[in-house]
Motif scaffolding. Structure first.
Motif, PDB file in Angstrom:
ATOM      1  N   TRP A   7       0.830  -1.203   0.000  1.00  0.00           N
ATOM      2  CA  TRP A   7       0.000   0.000   0.000  1.00  0.00           C
ATOM      3  C   TRP A   7       0.873   1.265   0.000  1.00  0.00           C
ATOM      4  O   TRP A   7       0.606   2.208  -0.754  1.00  0.00           O
ATOM      5  N   GLN A   8       1.931   1.279   0.811  1.00  0.00           N
ATOM      6  CA  GLN A   8       2.789   2.453   0.903  1.00  0.00           C
ATOM      7  C   GLN A   8       3.575   2.705  -0.375  1.00  0.00           C
ATOM      8  O   GLN A   8       3.774   3.855  -0.764  1.00  0.00           O
ATOM      9  N   ASN A   9       4.026   1.628  -1.017  1.00  0.00           N
ATOM     10  CA  ASN A   9       4.874   1.780  -2.195  1.00  0.00           C
ATOM     11  C   ASN A   9       4.102   1.904  -3.504  1.00  0.00           C
ATOM     12  O   ASN A   9       4.559   2.568  -4.440  1.00  0.00           O
ATOM     13  N   GLU A  10       2.936   1.250  -3.591  1.00  0.00           N
ATOM     14  CA  GLU A  10       2.228   1.214  -4.877  1.00  0.00           C
ATOM     15  C   GLU A  10       0.762   1.608  -4.806  1.00  0.00           C
ATOM     16  O   GLU A  10       0.107   1.760  -5.837  1.00  0.00           O
ATOM     17  N   GLY A  11       0.245   1.765  -3.590  1.00  0.00           N
ATOM     18  CA  GLY A  11      -1.152   2.146  -3.447  1.00  0.00           C
ATOM     19  C   GLY A  11      -2.102   1.005  -3.796  1.00  0.00           C
ATOM     20  O   GLY A  11      -1.702  -0.159  -3.913  1.00  0.00           O
ATOM     21  N   PHE A  12      -3.378   1.345  -3.988  1.00  0.00           N
ATOM     22  CA  PHE A  12      -4.409   0.342  -4.270  1.00  0.00           C
ATOM     23  C   PHE A  12      -4.113  -0.450  -5.539  1.00  0.00           C
ATOM     24  O   PHE A  12      -4.334  -1.662  -5.607  1.00  0.00           O
ATOM     25  N   ARG A  13      -3.577   0.235  -6.547  1.00  0.00           N
ATOM     26  CA  ARG A  13      -3.300  -0.423  -7.827  1.00  0.00           C
ATOM     27  C   ARG A  13      -2.247  -1.513  -7.697  1.00  0.00           C
ATOM     28  O   ARG A  13      -2.201  -2.445  -8.498  1.00  0.00           O
ATOM     29  N   GLY A  14      -1.404  -1.405  -6.673  1.00  0.00           N
ATOM     30  CA  GLY A  14      -0.370  -2.412  -6.488  1.00  0.00           C
ATOM     31  C   GLY A  14      -0.935  -3.794  -6.229  1.00  0.00           C
ATOM     32  O   GLY A  14      -0.328  -4.808  -6.600  1.00  0.00           O
ATOM     33  N   PHE A  15      -2.105  -3.851  -5.590  1.00  0.00           N
ATOM     34  CA  PHE A  15      -2.726  -5.143  -5.289  1.00  0.00           C
ATOM     35  C   PHE A  15      -3.330  -5.796  -6.537  1.00  0.00           C
ATOM     36  O   PHE A  15      -3.586  -6.995  -6.546  1.00  0.00           O
ATOM     37  N   TYR A  16      -3.547  -4.986  -7.564  1.00  0.00           N
ATOM     38  CA  TYR A  16      -4.136  -5.507  -8.800  1.00  0.00           C
ATOM     39  C   TYR A  16      -3.138  -5.465  -9.967  1.00  0.00           C
ATOM     40  O   TYR A  16      -3.530  -5.559 -11.122  1.00  0.00           O
ATOM     41  N   ARG A  17      -1.856  -5.328  -9.632  1.00  0.00           N
ATOM     42  CA  ARG A  17      -0.833  -5.291 -10.679  1.00  0.00           C
ATOM     43  C   ARG A  17      -0.800  -6.629 -11.418  1.00  0.00           C
ATOM     44  O   ARG A  17      -0.702  -7.697 -10.821  1.00  0.00           O
ATOM     45  N   GLY A  18      -0.887  -6.573 -12.761  1.00  0.00           N
ATOM     46  CA  GLY A  18      -0.856  -7.784 -13.561  1.00  0.00           C
ATOM     47  C   GLY A  18      -2.194  -8.506 -13.636  1.00  0.00           C
ATOM     48  O   GLY A  18      -2.242  -9.693 -13.959  1.00  0.00           O
ATOM     49  N   LEU A  19      -3.318  -7.816 -13.336  1.00  0.00           N
ATOM     50  CA  LEU A  19      -4.623  -8.470 -13.280  1.00  0.00           C
ATOM     51  C   LEU A  19      -5.106  -8.969 -14.642  1.00  0.00           C
ATOM     52  O   LEU A  19      -5.748 -10.021 -14.725  1.00  0.00           O
ATOM     53  N   THR A  20      -4.818  -8.240 -15.703  1.00  0.00           N
ATOM     54  CA  THR A  20      -5.391  -8.556 -17.012  1.00  0.00           C
ATOM     55  C   THR A  20      -5.144  -9.996 -17.433  1.00  0.00           C
ATOM     56  O   THR A  20      -6.076 -10.723 -17.814  1.00  0.00           O
ATOM     57  N   ILE A  41      -5.785 -30.900 -17.585  1.00  0.00           N
ATOM     58  CA  ILE A  41      -6.070 -30.163 -18.824  1.00  0.00           C
ATOM     59  C   ILE A  41      -5.908 -28.666 -18.601  1.00  0.00           C
ATOM     60  O   ILE A  41      -5.299 -27.952 -19.409  1.00  0.00           O
ATOM     61  N   CYS A  42      -6.444 -28.176 -17.483  1.00  0.00           N
ATOM     62  CA  CYS A  42      -6.377 -26.744 -17.185  1.00  0.00           C
ATOM     63  C   CYS A  42      -4.945 -26.241 -17.042  1.00  0.00           C
ATOM     64  O   CYS A  42      -4.649 -25.089 -17.382  1.00  0.00           O
ATOM     65  N   ALA A  43      -4.052 -27.095 -16.556  1.00  0.00           N
ATOM     66  CA  ALA A  43      -2.676 -26.684 -16.299  1.00  0.00           C
ATOM     67  C   ALA A  43      -1.998 -26.141 -17.555  1.00  0.00           C
ATOM     68  O   ALA A  43      -1.223 -25.178 -17.489  1.00  0.00           O
ATOM     69  N   PHE A  44      -2.276 -26.743 -18.695  1.00  0.00           N
ATOM     70  CA  PHE A  44      -1.640 -26.310 -19.941  1.00  0.00           C
ATOM     71  C   PHE A  44      -2.176 -24.955 -20.414  1.00  0.00           C
ATOM     72  O   PHE A  44      -1.519 -24.253 -21.182  1.00  0.00           O
ATOM     73  N   VAL A  45      -3.359 -24.593 -19.930  1.00  0.00           N
ATOM     74  CA  VAL A  45      -3.939 -23.296 -20.291  1.00  0.00           C
ATOM     75  C   VAL A  45      -3.423 -22.196 -19.377  1.00  0.00           C
ATOM     76  O   VAL A  45      -3.067 -21.105 -19.834  1.00  0.00           O
ATOM     77  N   ILE A  46      -3.350 -22.484 -18.075  1.00  0.00           N
ATOM     78  CA  ILE A  46      -3.038 -21.422 -17.124  1.00  0.00           C
ATOM     79  C   ILE A  46      -1.552 -21.252 -16.834  1.00  0.00           C
ATOM     80  O   ILE A  46      -1.154 -20.230 -16.279  1.00  0.00           O
ATOM     81  N   SER A  47      -0.713 -22.211 -17.213  1.00  0.00           N
ATOM     82  CA  SER A  47       0.705 -22.093 -16.893  1.00  0.00           C
ATOM     83  C   SER A  47       1.333 -20.820 -17.477  1.00  0.00           C
ATOM     84  O   SER A  47       2.008 -20.071 -16.747  1.00  0.00           O
ATOM     85  N   PRO A  48       1.140 -20.514 -18.764  1.00  0.00           N
ATOM     86  CA  PRO A  48       1.706 -19.263 -19.287  1.00  0.00           C
ATOM     87  C   PRO A  48       1.090 -18.038 -18.623  1.00  0.00           C
ATOM     88  O   PRO A  48       1.769 -17.039 -18.384  1.00  0.00           O
ATOM     89  N   VAL A  49      -0.198 -18.101 -18.322  1.00  0.00           N
ATOM     90  CA  VAL A  49      -0.896 -16.984 -17.686  1.00  0.00           C
ATOM     91  C   VAL A  49      -0.316 -16.717 -16.304  1.00  0.00           C
ATOM     92  O   VAL A  49      -0.057 -15.566 -15.930  1.00  0.00           O
ATOM     93  N   GLU A  50      -0.109 -17.762 -15.525  1.00  0.00           N
ATOM     94  CA  GLU A  50       0.432 -17.589 -14.180  1.00  0.00           C
ATOM     95  C   GLU A  50       1.893 -17.148 -14.212  1.00  0.00           C
ATOM     96  O   GLU A  50       2.352 -16.435 -13.324  1.00  0.00           O
ATOM     97  N   LEU A  51       2.619 -17.569 -15.213  1.00  0.00           N
ATOM     98  CA  LEU A  51       4.009 -17.135 -15.366  1.00  0.00           C
ATOM     99  C   LEU A  51       4.054 -15.619 -15.519  1.00  0.00           C
ATOM    100  O   LEU A  51       4.834 -14.930 -14.843  1.00  0.00           O
ATOM    101  N   VAL A  52       3.224 -15.091 -16.398  1.00  0.00           N
ATOM    102  CA  VAL A  52       3.158 -13.647 -16.622  1.00  0.00           C
ATOM    103  C   VAL A  52       2.708 -12.938 -15.348  1.00  0.00           C
ATOM    104  O   VAL A  52       3.286 -11.922 -14.933  1.00  0.00           O
ATOM    105  N   LYS A  53       1.674 -13.459 -14.718  1.00  0.00           N
ATOM    106  CA  LYS A  53       1.125 -12.866 -13.495  1.00  0.00           C
ATOM    107  C   LYS A  53       2.182 -12.771 -12.398  1.00  0.00           C
ATOM    108  O   LYS A  53       2.357 -11.716 -11.778  1.00  0.00           O
ATOM    109  N   CYS A  54       2.867 -13.871 -12.148  1.00  0.00           N
ATOM    110  CA  CYS A  54       3.847 -13.905 -11.064  1.00  0.00           C
ATOM    111  C   CYS A  54       4.991 -12.926 -11.296  1.00  0.00           C
ATOM    112  O   CYS A  54       5.466 -12.265 -10.367  1.00  0.00           O
ATOM    113  N   LYS A  55       5.455 -12.829 -12.535  1.00  0.00           N
ATOM    114  CA  LYS A  55       6.555 -11.906 -12.825  1.00  0.00           C
ATOM    115  C   LYS A  55       6.140 -10.464 -12.555  1.00  0.00           C
ATOM    116  O   LYS A  55       6.908  -9.673 -11.994  1.00  0.00           O
ATOM    117  N   LEU A  56       4.911 -10.114 -12.943  1.00  0.00           N
ATOM    118  CA  LEU A  56       4.437  -8.752 -12.729  1.00  0.00           C
ATOM    119  C   LEU A  56       4.194  -8.479 -11.241  1.00  0.00           C
ATOM    120  O   LEU A  56       4.415  -7.367 -10.763  1.00  0.00           O
TER     121      LEU A  56
END
Length: 340
Positions: free
Chosen positions: A71-84, A136-151
């Motif tokens: 909250w101090q460093n990024e504000g409210f938007r920090g909690f939703y960073r990489g949401l898309t 089955i779901c793992a092959f769909v979400i793995s790239p998505v979670e990779l991007v999410k975690c990095k952000l």
């Protein structure tokens, strides 16, 4: 005990007949909307979870310290960073999860000579249906979670002077597409599937328990409710469960998912963010599963594999309750409109 499960399965049999009206297309549509609802609820908690999982203990003293610093460093938007990226991923994941879960059940029935088309599946086979759906779901979400975690963890390197001077103002990634472009340029298509094996392990086990716990709680609630009905009353179905029951079953499903798969999730997140965390030192780390397990263990033994579990369970109940509520009530509405 055997008599109890027979009674529970009897309720499930009537429930299967009542749910025949939900088509595969509707499973995909309602599953995607359920994923979207759940993701909006859980994402701030998920950001805190990933940061706790992947940061050194001296960066955050605990959950509340992580909340405070974010909250101090990024504000409210920090909690939703990489949401898309994860929002789209959650919609795709849940659409596939519900669709494949119901289709796999149908396939199991067709392969079993002892089960009729509308017969309920025993709980072990329901768990198997969920586990295969998770694979089955793992092959769909793995790239998505990779991007999410990095952000989610990129800005953390500058907290408390933990990263290079001015790192906060020199963020390498500007959004999901920036991450994808960087990975394709530096590692090729394979870079998008970094951490795929722990993701498969997490989803196979977690989704199996996710659907399994939901079905168990729903069936037990139906059984308890049926006892309160006059003798000779028709068997109740899942449609007879109110919002409170669906919230309870969905919340328990989320807790079951995270309790059973959390250590694997820690390893997955650690692998997927290794290069971001090591960037400040000028090195590029690409650890494997075994070396990651050793590294995490060296940080604090077994408890290190459960760092961030508290905030995860806190968000798991409401987020998954929202998901199952959305899916169940959209399905009910669809069947009701069709049967008018």
């Amino acid at each position: 005990m055997e008599a109890e499960f027979q009674a529970v399965n009897e309720f499930a049999k009537h429930d299967e007949k009542a749910r025949v009206g939900v088509s595969g297309i509707e499973d995909l549509a309602y599953g995607s909307l359920a994923g979207m609802a759940g993701k909006f609820v859980e994402y701030p908690f998920d950001t805190v979870k990933v940061r706790l999982q992947t940061s050194e203990s001296q960066v955050f003293s605990g959950t509340f310290d992580c909340l405070k610093q974010t909250w101090q460093n990024e504000g409210f938007r920090g909690f939703y960073r990489g949401l898309t990226s994860p929002l789209v991923g959650a919609m795709a994941e849940n659409a596939i999860a519900f669709y494949s879960y119901n289709r796999i059940q149908g396939a199991i029935r067709s392969l079993s000579k002892d089960l009729a088309t509308d017969a309920p599946l025993p709980l072990p086979q329901l768990f198997l249906s969920g586990a295969l759906s998770g694979t089955i779901c793992a092959f769909v979400i793995s790239p998505v979670e990779l991007v999410k975690c990095k952000l989610q963890v990129e800005n953390v390197q500058a907290y408390g002077g933990g990263g290079a001077k001015g790192a906060t103002n020199a963020v390498k990634f500007t959004g999901p597409l920036s991450v994808v472009g960087h990975l394709l340029k530096t590692q090729g298509i394979g870079g998008l599937y970094k951490g795929i094996m722990p993701t498969i392990g997490r989803e196979t086990m977690g989704v199996g328990f996710w659907f399994g716990a939901y079905e168990v709680v729903c069936r037990q609630l139906l059984r308890s409710k049926q006892k309160q009905q006059p003798k000779g009353s028709p068997a109740l179905t899942k449609e007879d469960l109110g919002p409170a029951s669906i919230i309870l079953a969905g919340g328990c499903a989320g807790v079951a998912y995270n309790l059973t798969s959390y250590p694997i999730d820690v390893v997955k997140s650690f692998i997927q963010t290794a290069d971001v965390r090591s960037a400040a030192s000028g090195t590029v780390e690409r650890p494997g599963i075994v070396s990651t397990v050793r590294t995490v263990y060296a940080r604090g033994g077994i408890p290190a594999f459960y760092r961030g579990l508290g905030i995860t369970l806190l968000r798991a109940f409401p987020a998954n309750a929202a998901m199952f509520m959305t899916y169940e009530y959209l399905s009910r509405l669809s069947v009701e409109l069709r049967n008018r």
